[in-house]
Design a protein around this motif. Structure first.
Motif, PDB file in Angstrom:
ATOM      1  N   ILE A 363       0.827  -1.201   0.000  1.00 32.72           N
ATOM      2  CA  ILE A 363       0.000   0.000   0.000  1.00 32.72           C
ATOM      3  C   ILE A 363       0.868   1.261   0.000  1.00 32.72           C
ATOM      4  O   ILE A 363       0.624   2.201  -0.768  1.00 32.72           O
ATOM      5  CB  ILE A 363      -0.951  -0.002   1.213  1.00 32.72           C
ATOM      6  CG1 ILE A 363      -2.010  -1.105   1.054  1.00 32.72           C
ATOM      7  CG2 ILE A 363      -1.621   1.362   1.380  1.00 32.72           C
ATOM      8  CD1 ILE A 363      -2.942  -1.238   2.244  1.00 32.72           C
ATOM      9  N   VAL A 364       1.889   1.288   0.846  1.00 28.45           N
ATOM     10  CA  VAL A 364       2.738   2.482   0.949  1.00 28.45           C
ATOM     11  C   VAL A 364       3.487   2.736  -0.350  1.00 28.45           C
ATOM     12  O   VAL A 364       3.677   3.890  -0.759  1.00 28.45           O
ATOM     13  CB  VAL A 364       3.704   2.359   2.145  1.00 28.45           C
ATOM     14  CG1 VAL A 364       4.809   3.401   2.065  1.00 28.45           C
ATOM     15  CG2 VAL A 364       2.940   2.518   3.448  1.00 28.45           C
ATOM     16  N   ASP A 365       3.913   1.687  -1.036  1.00 28.77           N
ATOM     17  CA  ASP A 365       4.570   1.870  -2.333  1.00 28.77           C
ATOM     18  C   ASP A 365       3.660   2.615  -3.302  1.00 28.77           C
ATOM     19  O   ASP A 365       4.111   3.471  -4.073  1.00 28.77           O
ATOM     20  CB  ASP A 365       4.959   0.509  -2.922  1.00 28.77           C
ATOM     21  CG  ASP A 365       6.173  -0.102  -2.245  1.00 28.77           C
ATOM     22  OD1 ASP A 365       6.882   0.635  -1.526  1.00 28.77           O
ATOM     23  OD2 ASP A 365       6.409  -1.310  -2.421  1.00 28.77           O
ATOM     24  N   VAL A 366       2.372   2.311  -3.254  1.00 28.44           N
ATOM     25  CA  VAL A 366       1.408   2.999  -4.125  1.00 28.44           C
ATOM     26  C   VAL A 366       1.165   4.422  -3.633  1.00 28.44           C
ATOM     27  O   VAL A 366       1.179   5.376  -4.426  1.00 28.44           O
ATOM     28  CB  VAL A 366       0.079   2.216  -4.187  1.00 28.44           C
ATOM     29  CG1 VAL A 366      -0.948   2.982  -5.022  1.00 28.44           C
ATOM     30  CG2 VAL A 366       0.292   0.828  -4.774  1.00 28.44           C
ATOM     31  N   LEU A 367       0.955   4.589  -2.327  1.00 25.32           N
ATOM     32  CA  LEU A 367       0.678   5.917  -1.779  1.00 25.32           C
ATOM     33  C   LEU A 367       1.818   6.894  -2.052  1.00 25.32           C
ATOM     34  O   LEU A 367       1.589   8.083  -2.290  1.00 25.32           O
ATOM     35  CB  LEU A 367       0.453   5.822  -0.266  1.00 25.32           C
ATOM     36  CG  LEU A 367      -0.758   5.007   0.215  1.00 25.32           C
ATOM     37  CD1 LEU A 367      -0.836   5.038   1.730  1.00 25.32           C
ATOM     38  CD2 LEU A 367      -2.050   5.528  -0.395  1.00 25.32           C
ATOM     39  N   ARG A 368       3.043   6.384  -2.014  1.00 26.13           N
ATOM     40  CA  ARG A 368       4.214   7.239  -2.232  1.00 26.13           C
ATOM     41  C   ARG A 368       4.361   7.641  -3.689  1.00 26.13           C
ATOM     42  O   ARG A 368       4.735   8.787  -3.993  1.00 26.13           O
ATOM     43  CB  ARG A 368       5.474   6.511  -1.769  1.00 26.13           C
ATOM     44  CG  ARG A 368       6.744   7.371  -1.828  1.00 26.13           C
ATOM     45  CD  ARG A 368       8.013   6.558  -1.739  1.00 26.13           C
ATOM     46  NE  ARG A 368       7.990   5.591  -0.662  1.00 26.13           N
ATOM     47  CZ  ARG A 368       7.930   4.269  -0.840  1.00 26.13           C
ATOM     48  NH1 ARG A 368       7.859   3.767  -2.066  1.00 26.13           N
ATOM     49  NH2 ARG A 368       7.942   3.441   0.182  1.00 26.13           N
ATOM     50  N   ASN A 369       4.068   6.724  -4.611  1.00 24.30           N
ATOM     51  CA  ASN A 369       4.430   6.933  -6.017  1.00 24.30           C
ATOM     52  C   ASN A 369       3.269   7.298  -6.933  1.00 24.30           C
ATOM     53  O   ASN A 369       3.492   7.755  -8.050  1.00 24.30           O
ATOM     54  CB  ASN A 369       5.101   5.661  -6.554  1.00 24.30           C
ATOM     55  CG  ASN A 369       6.393   5.347  -5.816  1.00 24.30           C
ATOM     56  OD1 ASN A 369       7.247   6.209  -5.656  1.00 24.30           O
ATOM     57  ND2 ASN A 369       6.529   4.113  -5.349  1.00 24.30           N
TER      58      ASN A 369
END
Length: 393
Positions: A363-369
């Motif tokens: 999830i964080v990989d998506v939220l960041r990028n």
């Protein structure tokens, strides 16, 4: 370059337990800033004032939104949604997040979602695309999906269903269930430490019971009475109950359980909130988990704990075959419990259907990028089965 502000909204003990590792992952990311809003039962002494647990875990709560009325009638729940909308409007205007993350399908989330929509703040929704025919949560979940910009589902089947609702495939990610991550990462308590923490003997077989209101039932109280009648047949058992949630008639259910527990206070205990560590530890050591909570369908199978799912509250939700469904009458519940106590997990190994426990990182990989050009969106009319972007995780 300024950090992207990610606002997590949580309204219940169970939901916070599922969001814990995601919050930690966001907190540790150098490109993201974590904001937290606590609401609902977190702020209620009746339900354990569980906002203190959030603070005790080292998180700063940026806003507290009081929205829960003292009544559990249908009218009171509807009014609570209105109070939440007013509170969230002010809080979100002050925090000005770049993106809001919510999990699940409760009425508290309906308040924040419709408010964010009008304030043009994009929503990321976790656990969409699922079905629970026995509760109005089912309609709330799908409504939140249509108001959300980004979607994180627990299975590929659920991802396909979100796309079927008209959401673009490149914004719908199958990341698994957050609850599995807690099982993988936590060092769960042994039985001796759990006994000390709960102040109850666990020498006998353990029943872990959570029974929430079935909000679309004509008489949600009758099912609780049938359950308690069934449990009364099991004499040499330690029974640990967790309180029902704050949906309509939840307090009536808790009063019934409280009366049942008082009949044998040595072997029966009722807790407002166990917290994630104690709940999962109990789930691991229990002989069976009983009721209508989603944890019986998602977390219990990963811990190889038999589960009895009662009634229609979770009807339609994906579950491994090791979950034993029961009608909401005394005789059926007894039969299901007896069957569960003899279940052999070795004969059925396909009980892990909700991912590998790496949900938060995905999830964080998506939220960041993810590039967010606008919180607005169009309806996806593409062919689901043949779309080349369908499988993006």
């Amino acid at each position: 370059m300024s950090k992207r502000k990610i606002c997590i909204v949580t309204g219940t003990r169970a939901e916070y337990g599922l969001l814990y590792w995601l919050m930690k992952e966001i907190q540790q990311d150098t490109d993201l800033e974590l904001q937290i809003i606590a609401t609902g039962t977190h702020l209620s002494p009746e339900f354990g004032s569980t906002y203190r647990q959030i603070e005790g875990d080292g998180y700063t709560i940026n806003e507290k939104i009081e929205m829960l009325l003292s009544s559990d009638s249908e009218v009171a729940i509807a009014k609570s949604v209105g109070l939440g909308t007013i509170g969230f409007a002010d809080a979100l205007a002050r925090l000005n997040p770049d993106l809001i993350v919510i999990l699940g399908d409760r009425f508290e989330l309906l308040s924040v979602t419709q408010t964010a929509l009008l304030l043009k703040i994009p929503i990321a929704h976790i656990h969409g695309g699922e079905k629970t025919f026995g509760a109005y949560d089912d309609s709330i979940r799908h409504a939140i999906t249509k108001m959300s910009y980004l979607h994180f589902t627990s299975t590929e089947e659920h991802r396909r269903r979100v796309i079927q609702l008209g959401e673009y495939p490149d914004r719908v990610y199958n990341v698994g269930a957050p609850g599995i991550e807690s099982i993988k990462k936590l060092n769960l308590m042994n039985k001796k430490d759990l006994e000390v923490s709960l102040n109850v003997s666990l020498d006998r077989p353990i029943f872990l019971i959570t029974h929430h209101p079935t909000t679309l039932a004509q008489d949600p109280i009758e099912g609780t009475k049938e359950l308690l009648d069934a449990l009364d047949d099991y004499k040499d058992i330690t029974m640990i109950f967790t309180k029902a949630n704050a949906d309509d008639h939840g307090r009536k259910i808790n009063n019934l359980i409280s009366g049942f527990v008082s009949g044998d206070p040595i072997k029966r205990k009722l807790f407002s909130s166990l917290g994630q560590m104690r709940y999962l530890s109990l789930l691991k050591h229990a002989s069976v988990v009983i009721g209508n909570s989603s944890s019986a369908l998602i977390e219990a199978p990963y811990l190889k704990t038999p589960a009895v799912n009662i009634g229609n509250r979770q009807k339609g939700r994906a579950r491994p075959v090791c979950v034993i469904d029961s009608l909401a009458d005394t005789a059926s519940i007894r039969r299901a419990i007896d069957k569960s106590l003899n279940y052999d997990f070795e004969i059925e190994k396909s009980h892990e259907i909700f991912g590998d426990g790496s949900t938060s990182k995905k999830i964080v990989d998506v939220l960041r990028n993810l590039e967010i050009n606008s919180p607005g969106k169009e309806f996806y009319d593409g062919e689901i089965l043949n779309d080349k972007n369908l499988y993006n995780c």
